[in-house]
Design an enzyme around this catalytic site. Structure first.
Site, PDB file in Angstrom:
ATOM      1  N   GLY A  20      -7.533  -1.106   0.786  1.00 57.53           N
ATOM      2  CA  GLY A  20      -7.479  -1.542  -0.588  1.00 57.53           C
ATOM      3  C   GLY A  20      -8.326  -2.994  -0.338  1.00 57.53           C
ATOM      4  CB  THR A 138      -1.314  -5.416   1.090  1.00 57.21           C
ATOM      5  OG1 THR A 138      -1.154  -4.592   0.106  1.00 57.21           O
ATOM      6  CG2 THR A 138      -0.132  -5.964   1.913  1.00 57.21           C
ATOM      7  CG  ASP A 140       0.157  -2.808  -2.488  1.00 58.01           C
ATOM      8  OD1 ASP A 140      -0.319  -2.803  -3.638  1.00 58.01           O
ATOM      9  OD2 ASP A 140      -0.010  -1.584  -2.034  1.00 58.01           O
ATOM     10  NE  ARG A 187       0.166  -3.428 -31.546  1.00 55.60           N
ATOM     11  CZ  ARG A 187      -0.828  -3.478 -31.777  1.00 55.60           C
ATOM     12  NH1 ARG A 187      -1.823  -3.788 -30.828  1.00 55.60           N
ATOM     13  NH2 ARG A 187      -1.429  -2.793 -32.793  1.00 55.60           N
ATOM     14  CD  GLU A 250       0.012   1.626  -8.189  1.00 58.88           C
ATOM     15  OE1 GLU A 250      -0.841   1.925  -8.534  1.00 58.88           O
ATOM     16  OE2 GLU A 250       0.110   1.145  -6.732  1.00 58.88           O
TER      17      GLU A 250
END
Ligand code: F6P
Length: 410
Positions: A20, A138, A140, A187, A250
């Site tokens: 990625g 990354t 991540d 919200r 995710e």
């Protein structure tokens, strides 16, 4: 004459980026290219990761070309191609890679990637003797770089990968911006954040004003789910503007009432060449369950590629330059199969080569967020995580509308 004295004159160093993209890959390429050409190397760029070493090869000359390291993504482009046999592609393409190594007369290969890209490179080094150097990458932040974060006298094993600092800053800003919409509509906004099996990036939302969050490292069982709903309700009712933004990874493992199982939500059943599935969609499930259980209006937002895209931020610019300095050291020592990393978590002014070291690029593996950084009983990131982030991002960054209007009584 000047060039005659260069140490690596007549040698070629090639760079590829796999996996990625991140906002810091071009910065890494530029920093490595600049240093390698000063050492006398001719510098090539391999296009589309390992794919550019298949067939007749897809190679460009970077030696004397302008290169914009601030521009995000990777100008060399990327792919998740694996030259070794995989389930998806059982035929080894290593012979093609070796042929192109010969053909383009490449002496050293620098692979910018995560565990997959660098793992494949290390395998080539071990099995075929190809001189390789890895370079971490990354958003991540889950590559085990063994970077130590010292907090209140305790050494915590943290991670620092180029790409994460820029993505974390974008995540912080996005969360801060979402607050104004959450406030306007009272919200709960459930914001899904990339990161695969690790919650490092999700945590960066706390600097944008998020108080709760869910990460893959701690699964949400049936029992924990009830406590989570209670915690959301309390946080919402106590918030001044009756609103909250909840970042969720995710890869959050969420209890599904229909199946009675805790699992990740998959975006697709397809696997890539390294055997990874794609995650996606858990925020929608969590938001609709919050609405149904608590009667509070909740909406899902998927941040997706937003933190992965855009330009390279200041911390990453300096981090990539510092790690590229360590690449020079590895080249001079001819230490291959290694990857430069930071020894400790430091603010950007201390990103200097003497704070780097190198590790075996093949035995990196993944590093999830530890219990030091996340308190499962509160579904919140700890003070230690705030401290970790403050080294990278500075101070939290969100505005607040500070005024209270007097209520008119007719
Ligand atoms: O590893 C980086 C990452 O952005 C993950 O956070 C995410 O799960 C994955 O890549 C998505 O990959 P892509 O959509 O590029 O296949």
């Amino acid at each position: 004459m000047r060039y005659e004295n260069k140490l690596f004159k007549g040698k070629t160093l090639a760079i590829l980026s796999g996996g990625g993209d991140t906002p810091a890959i071009n910065s890494s390429i530029e920093a490595i290219r600049n240093r390698a050409s000063l050492l006398g190397f001719k510098v090539y760029g391999i296009l589309q990761g390992w794919k550019g070493l298949l067939g007749d090869g897809d190679v460009v000359d970077l030696t004397n070309q302008p290169y914009d390291g601030y521009y995000g993504g990777t100008a060399l482009r990327s792919s998740r191609t694996n030259p070794f046999p995989s389930k998806k592609n059982p035929v080894s393409r290593v012979p093609q890679v070796l042929r192109n190594f010969e053909r383009y007369k490449i002496d050293v290969l620098v692979t910018i990637g995560g565990d997959d890209t660098n793992g494949a490179a290390k395998r080539l080094f071990e099995t075929e003797g190809i001189p390789v150097i890895g370079f971490p990458k990354t958003i991540d932040n889950d590559l085990r770089t063994r970077t130590i974060h010292t907090y209140k006298g305790k050494d915590i094993e943290a991670v620092l990968c180029p790409g994460f600092p820029s993505a974390a800053l974008t995540m912080m800003e996005f969360t801060a911006n979402l607050r104004t919409t959450a406030e306007s509509h009272s919200r709960v906004l459930v914001m899904e954040v990339m990161g695969r099996d690790a919650g490092w990036l999700t945590g960066s939302a706390v600097f944008g004003g998020a108080t709760l969050g869910l990460i893959p490292e701690f699964e949400i069982t049936k029992e924990r789910k009830d406590v989570f709903f209670e915690t959301v309700k309390e946080a919402y009712m106590h918030s001044k503007k009756r609103c909250i933004v909840i970042p969720v990874s995710e890869g959050t493992r969420w209890y599904d009432e229909k199946t009675g199982k805790v699992d990740v939500v998959y975006a697709s059943s397809e696997l890539d060449e390294y055997g990874h599935p794609r995650f996606g969609g858990v925020s929608g499930i969590i938001a609709s369950e919050i609405s149904a259980k608590l009667g509070i209006e909740a909406r899902a937002q998927i941040s997706g590629y937003y933190p992965r895209s855009g330009h390279c931020r200041h911390y990453d610019r300096r981090l990539t330059a510092t790690l590229a300095d360590k690449v020079v050291d590895l080249l001079l020592r001819e230490e291959y199969g290694q990857m430069p990393v930071m020894k400790k978590i430091v603010p950007n002014v201390e990103l200097e080569e003497f704070n780097t070291t190198s590790i075996d690029m093949g035995a990196v593996g993944n590093k999830p967020l530890s219990e030091d950084y996340y308190d499962i009983s509160k579904f919140a990131f700890t003070e230690a995580y705030h401290d970790f982030l403050s080294n990278i991002l500075g101070s939290p960054g969100f505005d607040e509308f500070k005024y209270d209007f007097p209520v008119v009584i007719p």
